[in-house]
Write a protein that holds these residues in place. Structure first.
Motif, PDB file in Angstrom:
ATOM      1  N   TYR A   1       5.532   9.101   3.850  1.00 16.35           N
ATOM      2  CA  TYR A   1       4.349   9.142   2.993  1.00 16.35           C
ATOM      3  C   TYR A   1       4.525  10.169   1.880  1.00 16.35           C
ATOM      4  O   TYR A   1       4.155   9.925   0.722  1.00 16.35           O
ATOM      5  CB  TYR A   1       3.098   9.488   3.802  1.00 16.35           C
ATOM      6  N   HIS A   2       5.056  11.330   2.224  1.00 15.80           N
ATOM      7  CA  HIS A   2       5.281  12.382   1.228  1.00 15.80           C
ATOM      8  C   HIS A   2       6.156  11.860   0.086  1.00 15.80           C
ATOM      9  O   HIS A   2       5.826  12.013  -1.097  1.00 15.80           O
ATOM     10  CB  HIS A   2       5.945  13.580   1.901  1.00 15.80           C
ATOM     11  N   HIS A   3       7.251  11.220   0.426  1.00 11.66           N
ATOM     12  CA  HIS A   3       8.152  10.701  -0.599  1.00 11.66           C
ATOM     13  C   HIS A   3       7.524   9.544  -1.369  1.00 11.66           C
ATOM     14  O   HIS A   3       7.718   9.416  -2.589  1.00 11.66           O
ATOM     15  CB  HIS A   3       9.459  10.237   0.039  1.00 11.66           C
ATOM     16  N   LEU A   4       6.807   8.684  -0.663  1.00 18.33           N
ATOM     17  CA  LEU A   4       6.223   7.516  -1.312  1.00 18.33           C
ATOM     18  C   LEU A   4       5.223   7.919  -2.385  1.00 18.33           C
ATOM     19  O   LEU A   4       5.184   7.324  -3.478  1.00 18.33           O
ATOM     20  CB  LEU A   4       5.555   6.629  -0.257  1.00 18.33           C
ATOM     21  N   VAL A   5       4.425   8.940  -2.110  1.00 15.60           N
ATOM     22  CA  VAL A   5       3.453   9.402  -3.105  1.00 15.60           C
ATOM     23  C   VAL A   5       4.165   9.965  -4.329  1.00 15.60           C
ATOM     24  O   VAL A   5       3.803   9.681  -5.484  1.00 15.60           O
ATOM     25  CB  VAL A   5       2.499  10.445  -2.483  1.00 15.60           C
TER      26      VAL A   5
ATOM     27  N   PRO B   1       6.246   0.715  -5.688  1.00 16.21           N
ATOM     28  CA  PRO B   1       7.294   1.045  -4.718  1.00 16.21           C
ATOM     29  C   PRO B   1       6.907   0.671  -3.297  1.00 16.21           C
ATOM     30  O   PRO B   1       5.734   0.717  -2.915  1.00 16.21           O
ATOM     31  CB  PRO B   1       7.457   2.554  -4.880  1.00 16.21           C
ATOM     32  N   VAL B   2       7.924   0.338  -2.506  1.00 17.23           N
ATOM     33  CA  VAL B   2       7.762  -0.115  -1.126  1.00 17.23           C
ATOM     34  C   VAL B   2       8.594   0.772  -0.211  1.00 17.23           C
ATOM     35  O   VAL B   2       9.796   0.954  -0.438  1.00 17.23           O
ATOM     36  CB  VAL B   2       8.207  -1.580  -0.981  1.00 17.23           C
ATOM     37  N   PHE B   3       7.956   1.313   0.823  1.00 11.56           N
ATOM     38  CA  PHE B   3       8.666   2.044   1.867  1.00 11.56           C
ATOM     39  C   PHE B   3       8.599   1.213   3.146  1.00 11.56           C
ATOM     40  O   PHE B   3       7.536   0.750   3.527  1.00 11.56           O
ATOM     41  CB  PHE B   3       8.042   3.415   2.115  1.00 11.56           C
ATOM     42  N   HIS B   4       9.743   1.062   3.813  1.00 13.35           N
ATOM     43  CA  HIS B   4       9.855   0.230   5.002  1.00 13.35           C
ATOM     44  C   HIS B   4      10.441   1.090   6.115  1.00 13.35           C
ATOM     45  O   HIS B   4      11.589   1.518   6.035  1.00 13.35           O
ATOM     46  CB  HIS B   4      10.788  -0.957   4.684  1.00 13.35           C
ATOM     47  N   VAL B   5       9.648   1.384   7.141  1.00 10.70           N
ATOM     48  CA  VAL B   5      10.087   2.238   8.241  1.00 10.70           C
ATOM     49  C   VAL B   5      10.072   1.423   9.527  1.00 10.70           C
ATOM     50  O   VAL B   5       9.043   0.840   9.895  1.00 10.70           O
ATOM     51  CB  VAL B   5       9.182   3.481   8.389  1.00 10.70           C
ATOM     52  N   LEU B   6      11.221   1.405  10.209  1.00  4.94           N
ATOM     53  CA  LEU B   6      11.374   0.611  11.424  1.00  4.94           C
ATOM     54  C   LEU B   6      11.771   1.491  12.599  1.00  4.94           C
ATOM     55  O   LEU B   6      12.594   2.406  12.464  1.00  4.94           O
ATOM     56  CB  LEU B   6      12.439  -0.460  11.224  1.00  4.94           C
TER      57      LEU B   6
ATOM     58  N   ARG C   1      12.959   0.318  -6.119  1.00  6.48           N
ATOM     59  CA  ARG C   1      11.590   0.014  -5.706  1.00  6.48           C
ATOM     60  C   ARG C   1      11.477  -0.206  -4.197  1.00  6.48           C
ATOM     61  O   ARG C   1      10.399  -0.573  -3.708  1.00  6.48           O
ATOM     62  CB  ARG C   1      11.062  -1.250  -6.434  1.00  6.48           C
ATOM     63  N   TYR C   2      12.546   0.048  -3.444  1.00  6.40           N
ATOM     64  CA  TYR C   2      12.530  -0.258  -2.011  1.00  6.40           C
ATOM     65  C   TYR C   2      13.370   0.759  -1.252  1.00  6.40           C
ATOM     66  O   TYR C   2      14.489   1.089  -1.666  1.00  6.40           O
ATOM     67  CB  TYR C   2      13.066  -1.666  -1.766  1.00  6.40           C
ATOM     68  N   ARG C   3      12.812   1.274  -0.148  1.00 10.75           N
ATOM     69  CA  ARG C   3      13.543   2.115   0.787  1.00 10.75           C
ATOM     70  C   ARG C   3      13.315   1.601   2.202  1.00 10.75           C
ATOM     71  O   ARG C   3      12.194   1.275   2.578  1.00 10.75           O
ATOM     72  CB  ARG C   3      13.085   3.568   0.728  1.00 10.75           C
ATOM     73  N   ARG C   4      14.398   1.601   2.981  1.00 10.49           N
ATOM     74  CA  ARG C   4      14.320   1.220   4.395  1.00 10.49           C
ATOM     75  C   ARG C   4      14.886   2.364   5.237  1.00 10.49           C
ATOM     76  O   ARG C   4      16.009   2.804   5.024  1.00 10.49           O
ATOM     77  CB  ARG C   4      15.120  -0.058   4.647  1.00 10.49           C
ATOM     78  N   TRP C   5      14.078   2.840   6.185  1.00  7.88           N
ATOM     79  CA  TRP C   5      14.499   3.852   7.136  1.00  7.88           C
ATOM     80  C   TRP C   5      14.432   3.266   8.545  1.00  7.88           C
ATOM     81  O   TRP C   5      13.450   2.605   8.900  1.00  7.88           O
ATOM     82  CB  TRP C   5      13.598   5.084   7.071  1.00  7.88           C
ATOM     83  N   GLU C   6      15.464   3.520   9.344  1.00 11.56           N
ATOM     84  CA  GLU C   6      15.516   3.097  10.732  1.00 11.56           C
ATOM     85  C   GLU C   6      15.647   4.347  11.596  1.00 11.56           C
ATOM     86  O   GLU C   6      16.508   5.192  11.345  1.00 11.56           O
ATOM     87  CB  GLU C   6      16.710   2.158  10.957  1.00 11.56           C
ATOM     88  N   VAL C   7      14.829   4.455  12.651  1.00 11.26           N
ATOM     89  CA  VAL C   7      14.706   5.706  13.390  1.00 11.26           C
ATOM     90  C   VAL C   7      15.190   5.522  14.823  1.00 11.26           C
ATOM     91  O   VAL C   7      14.570   4.798  15.617  1.00 11.26           O
ATOM     92  CB  VAL C   7      13.254   6.215  13.370  1.00 11.26           C
ATOM     93  N   ALA C   8      16.296   6.170  15.147  1.00 11.88           N
ATOM     94  CA  ALA C   8      16.894   6.050  16.479  1.00 11.88           C
ATOM     95  C   ALA C   8      15.948   6.575  17.554  1.00 11.88           C
ATOM     96  O   ALA C   8      15.232   7.563  17.356  1.00 11.88           O
ATOM     97  CB  ALA C   8      18.212   6.823  16.522  1.00 11.88           C
ATOM     98  N   GLY C   9      15.952   5.910  18.712  1.00 14.14           N
ATOM     99  CA  GLY C   9      15.219   6.379  19.873  1.00 14.14           C
ATOM    100  C   GLY C   9      13.742   6.062  19.885  1.00 14.14           C
ATOM    101  O   GLY C   9      13.068   6.300  20.895  1.00 14.14           O
TER     102      GLY C   9
END
Length: 464
Positions: free
Chosen positions: A342-346, A267-272, A288-296
């Motif tokens: 990280y919690h979710h990825l594990v 699995p791949v976690f992508h945080v921007l 197998r892929y999650r992308r999170w985008e974080v405002a501010g």
């Protein structure tokens, strides 16, 4: 996801109730043992290397040396220890296309390890960071001590690239003079870096040998993490090198940088951060892929800069200073979202439990990020620092060198704060609601929400 929300509701209820009720060294091998690969072909680990800040006089060969960027965090208070090791072996060389151009090239590099001393404090996961070298030296870009130590992770930094290793050699020839990741100059474009990074993970998993980077800890889940430039190197590894080799990592986190296009087994976690989102064209989430985008948030924000300043003042004589066009360093805490990721990825890697998705940042008709009347980005993951703002935090800046990566932090004046929050209770309640929503959505851990609430109670915002 249902279990996450149920557990989070219990923790958040306790969080709010409690807060409101309370008011507010080993020697180097002998010459005949100097073959840098173990007898069974595994990489050889030597250490821990003697010498600690500000120097260990019991080790004259490295007296008055210590690990580069040795942490200033009080590790002992949290039951942690920092140790450094040499890692040696024979690595294959790869071009960025994934073509293997050489085999069994000798190398020697280093691992810096921060881990619980007591196995009972260890959560079983090693965050293995490909150290970023954009500044010309190894950078602990993803070392976030409060979250990492609170949750019981082990963190390991891997020096995989020539630029970082060359700087180490010059900074302390006594400690690092024998390091080489170029095959004695034959591979200067980091062709060995992919296999070196993989062999570091192999060494962390190994229970054999006298030198064990994790001590008595046993790794259950080994996660590859990399930020920005390092995420780019890991993308090449995942997309083009990994398919032809044996997997050694259980999961991958690509932070503020590119991520793989290939759908792999791991699995791949992508945080921007907000800085990194420049187009509405995105890879869709899948199993197998999650992308999170974080405002501010910014590519390189306040949290990391504040931590690294005393370290670089010590090791470089002075931390870099920048003349940016806007007040630099967004204070929206991207590291809070990383802790949740990280919690979710594990859990994803261990149990197949897919993480929650997140809304994307919104774009305006002109192709730029959409913004509200305060200048804050719309959409994305919205922590209380953005949803209940006391300043303009964004991912925008310009000016010299790295300013474009720092985002901005422009505090609101008192008139604006009084308009937004006419009483302390109004402000604290809004913070609590925003972060409870983020916790229930899976984008924030309860412990970080609790700290945000404590900070809001102590802020004085809304008082005459």
């Amino acid at each position: 996801m249902r279990a996450w929300r149920s557990t989070s509701r219990i923790l958040v209820t306790a969080l709010v109730t409690a807060t409101l009720a309370g008011g507010v060294a080993q020697a180097a091998p002998e010459p005949e043992e100097a073959e840098k690969t173990a007898a069974d072909g595994r990489p050889l680990v030597e250490g821990p290397i003697a010498g600690t800040v500000p120097g260990d006089p019991s080790a004259p060969e490295v007296a008055d040396t210590y690990p580069w960027m040795s942490t200033v965090t009080d590790l002992a208070a949290a039951g942690y220890v920092e140790e450094e090791f040499y890692l040696s072996g024979e690595a294959d060389a790869y071009r960025p296309t994934g073509e293997r151009v050489a085999s069994d090239v000798p190398y020697t590099t280093r691992l810096i390890v921060r881990r619980p001393t007591d196995p009972g404090r260890f959560n079983g996961t090693v965050l293995t960071e490909w150290q970023n070298v954009s500044a010309g030296y190894d950078l602990d870009a993803l070392w976030s001590p409060e979250q990492i130590m609170r949750e019981g992770y082990a963190w390991v930094g891997v020096s995989a690239q020539r630029v970082g290793v060359d700087q180490l050699r010059g900074w302390s020839p006594a400690r690092y003079g024998d390091l080489d990741v170029t095959g004695q100059g034959a591979f200067t474009a980091d062709e060995l870096s992919y296999d070196i990074f993989a062999q570091a993970a192999e060494a962390l998993r190994s229970r054999g040998g006298d030198a064990r980077p994790l001590g008595r800890l046993r790794a259950r889940t080994v996660v590859a993490v990399g930020a920005s430039q390092s995420a780019g190197r890991m993308t090449v590894y995942y997309d083009r090198v990994l398919p032809g080799t044996t997997p050694v990592f259980d999961a991958y986190a690509f932070i503020v940088g590119p991520a793989p296009s290939r759908r792999g087994e791991e699995p791949v976690f992508h945080v921007l951060s907000e800085t990194d989102v420049r187009t509405p064209v995105r890879r869709a989430d899948d199993d197998r892929y999650r992308r999170w985008e974080v405002a501010g948030t910014a590519h390189s924000g306040w949290h990391g800069q504040a931590y690294r300043k005393p370290v670089l003042d010590r090791d470089l004589g002075a931390a870099p200073e920048y003349a940016c066009d806007r007040p630099p360093f967004s204070r929206a805490p991207l590291h809070h979202v990383l802790a949740a990721a990280y919690h979710h990825l594990v859990r994803w890697a261990r149990y197949g439990s897919e993480p929650p998705s997140a809304p994307p940042l919104e774009f305006a008709a002109d192709g730029t990020l959409a913004r509200d009347g305060l200048g804050l980005a719309r959409g994305g993951i919205r922590l209380s620092q953005v949803e209940v703002p006391t300043a303009l935090n964004d991912g925008i800046n310009s000016g010299e060198t790295f300013c474009v990566l720092f985002g901005s932090h422009i505090p609101f004046d008192k008139a604006r704060l009084d308009e937004l929050y006419p009483s302390p209770g109004r402000y604290v309640s809004a913070v609590r609601r925003a972060d409870i929503r983020a916790v229930l959505d899976g984008h924030l851990l309860p412990a970080d929400a609790y700290q945000n609430l404590r900070d809001a109670l102590a802020s004085g915002i809304g008082r005459p």
